[in-house]
Design a protein around this motif. Sequence first.
Motif, PDB file in Angstrom:
ATOM      1  N   PHE A  27       0.857  -1.185   0.000  1.00  0.00           N
ATOM      2  CA  PHE A  27       0.000   0.000   0.000  1.00  0.00           C
ATOM      3  C   PHE A  27       0.894   1.235   0.000  1.00  0.00           C
ATOM      4  O   PHE A  27       2.047   1.199   0.419  1.00  0.00           O
ATOM      5  CB  PHE A  27      -0.992   0.015   1.155  1.00  0.00           C
ATOM      6  CG  PHE A  27      -0.417  -0.246   2.517  1.00  0.00           C
ATOM      7  CD1 PHE A  27       0.106   0.786   3.272  1.00  0.00           C
ATOM      8  CD2 PHE A  27      -0.430  -1.520   3.060  1.00  0.00           C
ATOM      9  CE1 PHE A  27       0.616   0.551   4.536  1.00  0.00           C
ATOM     10  CE2 PHE A  27       0.087  -1.767   4.319  1.00  0.00           C
ATOM     11  CZ  PHE A  27       0.611  -0.740   5.056  1.00  0.00           C
ATOM     12  N   GLY A  28       0.333   2.315  -0.500  1.00  0.00           N
ATOM     13  CA  GLY A  28       1.106   3.545  -0.621  1.00  0.00           C
ATOM     14  C   GLY A  28       0.591   4.639   0.284  1.00  0.00           C
ATOM     15  O   GLY A  28      -0.390   4.470   1.014  1.00  0.00           O
ATOM     16  N   ALA A  29       1.248   5.781   0.202  1.00  0.00           N
ATOM     17  CA  ALA A  29       0.898   6.933   1.033  1.00  0.00           C
ATOM     18  C   ALA A  29      -0.539   7.379   0.793  1.00  0.00           C
ATOM     19  O   ALA A  29      -1.218   7.833   1.712  1.00  0.00           O
ATOM     20  CB  ALA A  29       1.864   8.077   0.766  1.00  0.00           C
ATOM     21  N   ASP A  30      -1.027   7.234  -0.430  1.00  0.00           N
ATOM     22  CA  ASP A  30      -2.409   7.641  -0.726  1.00  0.00           C
ATOM     23  C   ASP A  30      -3.426   6.768  -0.003  1.00  0.00           C
ATOM     24  O   ASP A  30      -4.546   7.205   0.252  1.00  0.00           O
ATOM     25  CB  ASP A  30      -2.657   7.610  -2.231  1.00  0.00           C
ATOM     26  CG  ASP A  30      -2.407   6.247  -2.849  1.00  0.00           C
ATOM     27  OD1 ASP A  30      -1.473   5.547  -2.405  1.00  0.00           O
ATOM     28  OD2 ASP A  30      -3.137   5.879  -3.785  1.00  0.00           O
ATOM     29  N   GLU A  31      -3.050   5.555   0.364  1.00  0.00           N
ATOM     30  CA  GLU A  31      -3.954   4.661   1.090  1.00  0.00           C
ATOM     31  C   GLU A  31      -3.765   4.768   2.601  1.00  0.00           C
ATOM     32  O   GLU A  31      -4.419   4.065   3.357  1.00  0.00           O
ATOM     33  CB  GLU A  31      -3.724   3.217   0.641  1.00  0.00           C
ATOM     34  CG  GLU A  31      -4.128   3.006  -0.806  1.00  0.00           C
ATOM     35  CD  GLU A  31      -3.652   1.691  -1.360  1.00  0.00           C
ATOM     36  OE1 GLU A  31      -4.499   0.942  -1.892  1.00  0.00           O
ATOM     37  OE2 GLU A  31      -2.437   1.409  -1.287  1.00  0.00           O
ATOM     38  N   ARG A  33      -3.679   7.955   4.331  1.00  0.00           N
ATOM     39  CA  ARG A  33      -3.944   9.331   4.757  1.00  0.00           C
ATOM     40  C   ARG A  33      -4.894   9.325   5.951  1.00  0.00           C
ATOM     41  O   ARG A  33      -5.909   8.621   5.935  1.00  0.00           O
ATOM     42  CB  ARG A  33      -4.572  10.127   3.621  1.00  0.00           C
ATOM     43  CG  ARG A  33      -3.620  10.417   2.487  1.00  0.00           C
ATOM     44  CD  ARG A  33      -4.258  11.372   1.501  1.00  0.00           C
ATOM     45  NE  ARG A  33      -5.582  10.930   1.120  1.00  0.00           N
ATOM     46  CZ  ARG A  33      -5.925  10.518  -0.087  1.00  0.00           C
ATOM     47  NH1 ARG A  33      -5.055  10.508  -1.043  1.00  0.00           N
ATOM     48  NH2 ARG A  33      -7.152  10.135  -0.344  1.00  0.00           N
ATOM     49  N   PRO A  34      -4.584  10.131   6.982  1.00  0.00           N
ATOM     50  CA  PRO A  34      -5.486  10.209   8.134  1.00  0.00           C
ATOM     51  C   PRO A  34      -6.903  10.560   7.695  1.00  0.00           C
ATOM     52  O   PRO A  34      -7.097  11.417   6.845  1.00  0.00           O
ATOM     53  CB  PRO A  34      -4.882  11.324   8.987  1.00  0.00           C
ATOM     54  CG  PRO A  34      -3.431  11.302   8.632  1.00  0.00           C
ATOM     55  CD  PRO A  34      -3.394  10.946   7.165  1.00  0.00           C
ATOM     56  N   THR A  35      -7.858   9.879   8.246  1.00  0.00           N
ATOM     57  CA  THR A  35      -9.300   9.983   8.001  1.00  0.00           C
ATOM     58  C   THR A  35      -9.724   9.535   6.610  1.00  0.00           C
ATOM     59  O   THR A  35     -10.903   9.383   6.356  1.00  0.00           O
ATOM     60  CB  THR A  35      -9.860  11.411   8.251  1.00  0.00           C
ATOM     61  OG1 THR A  35      -9.415  12.294   7.220  1.00  0.00           O
ATOM     62  CG2 THR A  35      -9.454  11.937   9.615  1.00  0.00           C
ATOM     63  N   GLU A  36      -8.783   9.303   5.699  1.00  0.00           N
ATOM     64  CA  GLU A  36      -9.139   8.905   4.334  1.00  0.00           C
ATOM     65  C   GLU A  36      -8.443   7.627   3.884  1.00  0.00           C
ATOM     66  O   GLU A  36      -8.510   7.267   2.716  1.00  0.00           O
ATOM     67  CB  GLU A  36      -8.775  10.030   3.355  1.00  0.00           C
ATOM     68  CG  GLU A  36      -9.479  11.334   3.635  1.00  0.00           C
ATOM     69  CD  GLU A  36      -8.974  12.445   2.733  1.00  0.00           C
ATOM     70  OE1 GLU A  36      -8.344  12.158   1.706  1.00  0.00           O
ATOM     71  OE2 GLU A  36      -9.213  13.613   3.084  1.00  0.00           O
ATOM     72  N   GLY A  37      -7.724   6.965   4.772  1.00  0.00           N
ATOM     73  CA  GLY A  37      -6.976   5.778   4.396  1.00  0.00           C
ATOM     74  C   GLY A  37      -7.878   4.653   3.913  1.00  0.00           C
ATOM     75  O   GLY A  37      -9.072   4.616   4.188  1.00  0.00           O
ATOM     76  N   SER A  38      -7.284   3.743   3.177  1.00  0.00           N
ATOM     77  CA  SER A  38      -8.020   2.607   2.625  1.00  0.00           C
ATOM     78  C   SER A  38      -7.770   1.361   3.460  1.00  0.00           C
ATOM     79  O   SER A  38      -6.631   1.095   3.845  1.00  0.00           O
ATOM     80  CB  SER A  38      -7.571   2.343   1.187  1.00  0.00           C
ATOM     81  OG  SER A  38      -7.772   3.477   0.387  1.00  0.00           O
ATOM     82  N   PRO A  39      -8.809   0.563   3.690  1.00  0.00           N
ATOM     83  CA  PRO A  39      -8.618  -0.683   4.446  1.00  0.00           C
ATOM     84  C   PRO A  39      -8.014  -1.772   3.554  1.00  0.00           C
ATOM     85  O   PRO A  39      -8.698  -2.628   3.016  1.00  0.00           O
ATOM     86  CB  PRO A  39     -10.034  -1.036   4.913  1.00  0.00           C
ATOM     87  CG  PRO A  39     -10.926  -0.418   3.882  1.00  0.00           C
ATOM     88  CD  PRO A  39     -10.216   0.812   3.385  1.00  0.00           C
ATOM     89  N   VAL A  40      -6.704  -1.681   3.370  1.00  0.00           N
ATOM     90  CA  VAL A  40      -5.970  -2.662   2.570  1.00  0.00           C
ATOM     91  C   VAL A  40      -4.960  -3.360   3.468  1.00  0.00           C
ATOM     92  O   VAL A  40      -4.581  -2.836   4.523  1.00  0.00           O
ATOM     93  CB  VAL A  40      -5.261  -2.000   1.362  1.00  0.00           C
ATOM     94  CG1 VAL A  40      -6.279  -1.471   0.365  1.00  0.00           C
ATOM     95  CG2 VAL A  40      -4.320  -0.899   1.804  1.00  0.00           C
ATOM     96  N   ALA A  41      -4.514  -4.537   3.063  1.00  0.00           N
ATOM     97  CA  ALA A  41      -3.581  -5.317   3.877  1.00  0.00           C
ATOM     98  C   ALA A  41      -2.541  -5.986   2.993  1.00  0.00           C
ATOM     99  O   ALA A  41      -2.827  -6.380   1.862  1.00  0.00           O
ATOM    100  CB  ALA A  41      -4.339  -6.384   4.660  1.00  0.00           C
ATOM    101  N   VAL A  42      -1.352  -6.115   3.548  1.00  0.00           N
ATOM    102  CA  VAL A  42      -0.272  -6.872   2.928  1.00  0.00           C
ATOM    103  C   VAL A  42       0.029  -8.020   3.879  1.00  0.00           C
ATOM    104  O   VAL A  42       0.263  -7.806   5.074  1.00  0.00           O
ATOM    105  CB  VAL A  42       0.984  -5.998   2.720  1.00  0.00           C
ATOM    106  CG1 VAL A  42       2.154  -6.847   2.261  1.00  0.00           C
ATOM    107  CG2 VAL A  42       0.701  -4.875   1.728  1.00  0.00           C
TER     108      VAL A  42
END
Length: 173
Positions: A27-31, A33-42
């Motif tokens: 995942f990257g910085a765009d995922e 971001r505080p309050t806007e992050g994406s629920p992704v997992a590695v």
Amino acid sequence: ARTVRGAMTTGNLFDMLGVRPAVGRFFGADEDRPTEGSPVAVLGHAFWRSEFGGQRDVLGQEIRLGRTTYTIVGAAPPGFTGVNLERVDVWLPVSVAAREVIDENFHTARFVRWIQVLARLAPGATPAQANVQATSVWHAYARGEDDSEALLKRRPRVEIASILEERGPNRTD
């Protein structure tokens, strides 16, 4: 349900350490971001192999951790444990995971003591210069706290050290 070992990290950790995924992506910085992050997992490599058979079709599948469902976007390479040298089953964006584990508004809290900060030295910079500069920044930040006078009397300082040196001379991973 079962217990897994997770690590919360920022989206730039993997790139900063020069690590490449075994499958998928990190995942990257765009995922993250505080309050806007994406629920992704590695997934950690061993966990990916043991729980998902090392299959590439794990990408896009969902995994529920706590109250949050994460989309699997990649798996770490064999042996990658980050800098703490402890097994990690799943890597999560701190902006998403900390909202559940710590506090919904953790990103606005001052003095979050569980965060480890990693950085690269600028070209030509020395660890001694970085220690002085980071300590100065930390002291300026601390001055706004209720207990800052007592805290600053202890003359705390930031210590910059090489991750490789801290791991010891016999470590090759």
